[in-house]
Structures are given as C-alpha cells and as structure tokens.
Write a protein that holds these residues in place. Structure first.
Motif, PDB file in Angstrom:
ATOM      1  N   ALA A  71       0.841  -1.201   0.000  1.00  0.00           N
ATOM      2  CA  ALA A  71       0.000   0.000   0.000  1.00  0.00           C
ATOM      3  C   ALA A  71       0.871   1.244   0.000  1.00  0.00           C
ATOM      4  O   ALA A  71       1.877   1.298   0.714  1.00  0.00           O
ATOM      5  N   GLY A 123      -6.695   7.548   5.395  1.00  0.00           N
ATOM      6  CA  GLY A 123      -6.727   6.757   4.171  1.00  0.00           C
ATOM      7  C   GLY A 123      -5.564   5.791   4.086  1.00  0.00           C
ATOM      8  O   GLY A 123      -5.732   4.612   3.715  1.00  0.00           O
ATOM      9  N   TYR A 126      -6.119   2.866   6.896  1.00  0.00           N
ATOM     10  CA  TYR A 126      -7.088   1.827   6.525  1.00  0.00           C
ATOM     11  C   TYR A 126      -6.598   1.025   5.320  1.00  0.00           C
ATOM     12  O   TYR A 126      -6.848  -0.181   5.223  1.00  0.00           O
ATOM     13  N   ASP A 127      -5.907   1.683   4.404  1.00  0.00           N
ATOM     14  CA  ASP A 127      -5.433   1.003   3.206  1.00  0.00           C
ATOM     15  C   ASP A 127      -4.388  -0.043   3.564  1.00  0.00           C
ATOM     16  O   ASP A 127      -4.463  -1.198   3.117  1.00  0.00           O
ATOM     17  N   TYR A 130      -5.721  -3.125   5.604  1.00  0.00           N
ATOM     18  CA  TYR A 130      -6.420  -4.161   4.840  1.00  0.00           C
ATOM     19  C   TYR A 130      -5.457  -5.282   4.453  1.00  0.00           C
ATOM     20  O   TYR A 130      -5.809  -6.467   4.507  1.00  0.00           O
ATOM     21  N   THR A 165     -12.204  -3.524   7.586  1.00  0.00           N
ATOM     22  CA  THR A 165     -11.483  -4.545   6.814  1.00  0.00           C
ATOM     23  C   THR A 165     -12.436  -5.627   6.319  1.00  0.00           C
ATOM     24  O   THR A 165     -12.365  -6.044   5.156  1.00  0.00           O
ATOM     25  N   ARG A 168     -14.539  -4.299   3.437  1.00  0.00           N
ATOM     26  CA  ARG A 168     -13.800  -4.231   2.179  1.00  0.00           C
ATOM     27  C   ARG A 168     -13.642  -5.601   1.541  1.00  0.00           C
ATOM     28  O   ARG A 168     -13.707  -5.740   0.320  1.00  0.00           O
ATOM     29  N   THR A 215      -1.075  -3.338  -7.181  1.00  0.00           N
ATOM     30  CA  THR A 215      -0.414  -2.476  -6.200  1.00  0.00           C
ATOM     31  C   THR A 215       0.667  -1.615  -6.854  1.00  0.00           C
ATOM     32  O   THR A 215       0.906  -0.490  -6.417  1.00  0.00           O
ATOM     33  N   ARG A 223      -2.586   6.421  -5.737  1.00  0.00           N
ATOM     34  CA  ARG A 223      -3.918   6.130  -5.223  1.00  0.00           C
ATOM     35  C   ARG A 223      -3.824   5.089  -4.117  1.00  0.00           C
ATOM     36  O   ARG A 223      -2.835   4.379  -3.988  1.00  0.00           O
ATOM     37  N   GLN A 224      -4.890   4.998  -3.335  1.00  0.00           N
ATOM     38  CA  GLN A 224      -4.957   3.951  -2.336  1.00  0.00           C
ATOM     39  C   GLN A 224      -5.050   2.595  -3.023  1.00  0.00           C
ATOM     40  O   GLN A 224      -5.738   2.433  -4.039  1.00  0.00           O
ATOM     41  N   PHE A 226      -6.434  -0.269  -2.077  1.00  0.00           N
ATOM     42  CA  PHE A 226      -7.721  -0.954  -2.070  1.00  0.00           C
ATOM     43  C   PHE A 226      -8.640  -0.404  -3.152  1.00  0.00           C
ATOM     44  O   PHE A 226      -9.321  -1.167  -3.846  1.00  0.00           O
ATOM     45  N   HIS A 227      -8.682   0.916  -3.331  1.00  0.00           N
ATOM     46  CA  HIS A 227      -9.523   1.484  -4.385  1.00  0.00           C
ATOM     47  C   HIS A 227      -9.058   1.011  -5.763  1.00  0.00           C
ATOM     48  O   HIS A 227      -9.872   0.805  -6.666  1.00  0.00           O
TER      49      HIS A 227
END
Length: 324
Positions: A71, A123, A126-127, A130, A165, A168, A215, A223-224, A226-227
C-alpha cells in the motif's frame, strides 16, 4: 330488565420502546478479523504488531499507524496530487527525523492543512491495514515498546478497523470473486463491446502492460491500493483485463487413463505347474471370433481423452455471443 354497568376501557398506552442494541455488547460479540489484535486492544497494549504483509502500530490498544509494502504510504498520498510538494515533505522529514515530527512541523509552519493531513493519514492507515490483516501463512508477532504515534493525527479503535477490513473484503467479493487479479501481473484482453469507463478506470487501463500488478499501478498513480483493487476487479468483470497465468507443473495423464493403466495386485495363489497351452496352427484363414478385422493389433494403445461437457457448452455459448 337488569342494567349492568361495565367500566370504560383504559386509554391506549404508548407502545413499548423498541429494543436498542448496546454498542458495547455489539463490539464484545464481534469475533474480529484478528483474535490477537482483539486481545491486544483489550489489554490496551502498546507496541508493534508485525504480520506477514505489514505492521500495525498500537498505543494503549488503539491503532495509530499502519504500513505495508503493498500500500502507498502517507508520503505518496500527500505528494502525488499536489497536496504537498515532494521537496517540502522531504525537507520536513529530514528536519524532524521521522513521520510524527514531520507532521507536527508541517502543521506548525502552515504548509499543510490539518484536514488534509487527517484525511490522508486515515486513508493510508485503513489502506495498509487491509493488507496487514489479510489471511497469512505465518503467525503474527507483537513487540511491546514505545508507540509510533503522530500526536497531530487521530487514532482508530481496533473494532472499527476490523469492521472496515471485513466490509472491504465483502465488497471485493461482490465485484469479482476471484482474488488472482489482486497480486498477479495484469494483461489487457480484447473486447468487442467494451463498456464505458470512468476516468479513473481508463487511466488504470492505459497503464496495464503485462508486468505491473494492481499495487504497482496504485503506487504509480498515487492512489490507495484498495480502491485500485476495486477498479481492477471491475475491469476484469467487464472482460478488459485478466491476470497473467503463472507457470505451473506440466499436466499429467487424465485420471481415467491413470486408473486404467495402474498395475493390479500381484497374484498370491499357488503357481500353475501343468502343461502350457499351445497356440493353434496358422491355417491361412482368420475368423471374426479370434481377430476382428476392424481392430488394429499392432502398436501401443493410445489413451482416449474425454472432453469435459462443461467446456464444450462454454465454447458454444462464446461462439453464439460472438455471432450476435
């Protein structure tokens, strides 16, 4: 005639209040994504939880920071889209000697708005969490000690982090249930009727070249992660992207053929000691009872490979769709 007076019915009472679930009971009943992390939160532990895919920083049972090689970090999110110039961030980092001091220094100098710092910090936390809390093949380790706590940014409760988590994970499963696009290099696939893409998805698709993973693309685009996984799975569901097949072992013989050619048990009864049978003399004629004329008796027998009817049906459906 006798008149009987009956008492008037009591006025209708207000309906009983609806039951309200206690938030504390809900959090205690929640099993959690990581039992070890849940126990550390209950102990109000301080230190580092090191897992296979990253690290969580805890301060008195609350998560203050998360980092994972999968991440992008806080520095990428701050500098990728103009929130902060890269040279300003590196200067603050070198002067403060670390992330907590750099955040306080930037806020004190007025170089960074407090809201932007909080948003990028949460952000990134949390990213990375995960991936840190993903199922792993090795047990986690906790190192008690001082906390990595930037005082200028908020902390997160363990229960809230685990709930997010889990949410997601469920979201990715709904978009596309196969997790291979999350880690494999991505390939573009030809599509006859491509759906309309958003600007984010188009920018992602333009960088798919068969060597970058999801990734890698997230870090390149700032960007994150996960998105980016969500956009990648949507592109896979639309038939525009596919994960590169990893080389595997050479295929073996079919199971039915292996079962037929498996050697049988060795006979264990008494050996036959009588006279051996004698082959009949060749009279020049062949009957159908001894050697059929439609069977070739020379050369090894080749195995018959059965075709999976499901594969045949899928190919017919594909041909029918392409013909529309």
């Amino acid at each position: 005639m006798t008149v009987v007076d009956t008492p008037a019915p009591p006025p209708p009472s207000s309906p009983p209040p609806l039951p309200v679930r206690d938030k504390a009971d809900t959090e205690s009943a929640w099993g959690g994504v990581s039992p070890m992390l849940t126990r550390l939160a209950a102990e109000r532990a301080t230190g580092l939880l090191v897992r296979e895919r990253g690290t969580l920083h805890l301060d008195e049972g609350r998560v203050t920071y998360a980092e994972s090689p999968l991440a992008p970090g806080l520095d990428v999110l701050l500098t990728a889209h103009g929130t902060l110039r890269p040279e300003v961030w590196h200067d603050a980092l070198s002067r403060a000697g670390g992330l907590p001091g750099a955040a306080r220094l930037l806020l004190a100098d007025g170089r960074l708005p407090e809201g932007a710092l909080h948003l990028c910090h949460l952000g990134a936390l949390y990213d990375a969490a995960y991936f840190v809390l993903a199922p792993s093949s090795t047990p986690g380790r906790f190192r008690y000690g001082t906390a990595h706590r930037p005082r200028a940014v908020p902390t997160v409760a363990v229960a809230a982090l685990e709930h997010e988590t889990a949410r997601r994970r469920t979201l990715l499963e709904r978009v596309w249930p196969d997790a291979r696009p999350d880690s494999a290099p991505l390939l573009r696939t030809p599509a006859t009727a491509a759906p309309r893409l958003t600007a984010r998805q188009q920018a992602l698709l333009d960088r798919v070249d068969g060597t970058r993973t999801a990734t890698d693309l997230a870090r390149e685009l700032g960007r994150q992660a996960f998105h980016t996984l969500v956009d990648v799975r949507r592109l896979v569901a639309a038939g525009l992207v596919a994960p590169q097949q990893q080389p595997g072992p050479p295929p073996g013989p079919p199971a039915a053929y292996a079962e037929r050619t498996r050697p049988g048990p060795t006979p264990t009864g008494p050996a036959y000691t009588g006279p051996m049978p004698v082959a009949p003399a060749d009279t020049g004629t062949t009957t159908s009872a001894t050697t059929p004329t439609d069977v070739t008796t020379t050369g090894p027998t080749r195995p018959v490979v059965a075709v999976d009817p499901h594969i045949t049906l899928l190919k017919r459906l594909r041909d029918a769709l392409e013909a529309l």
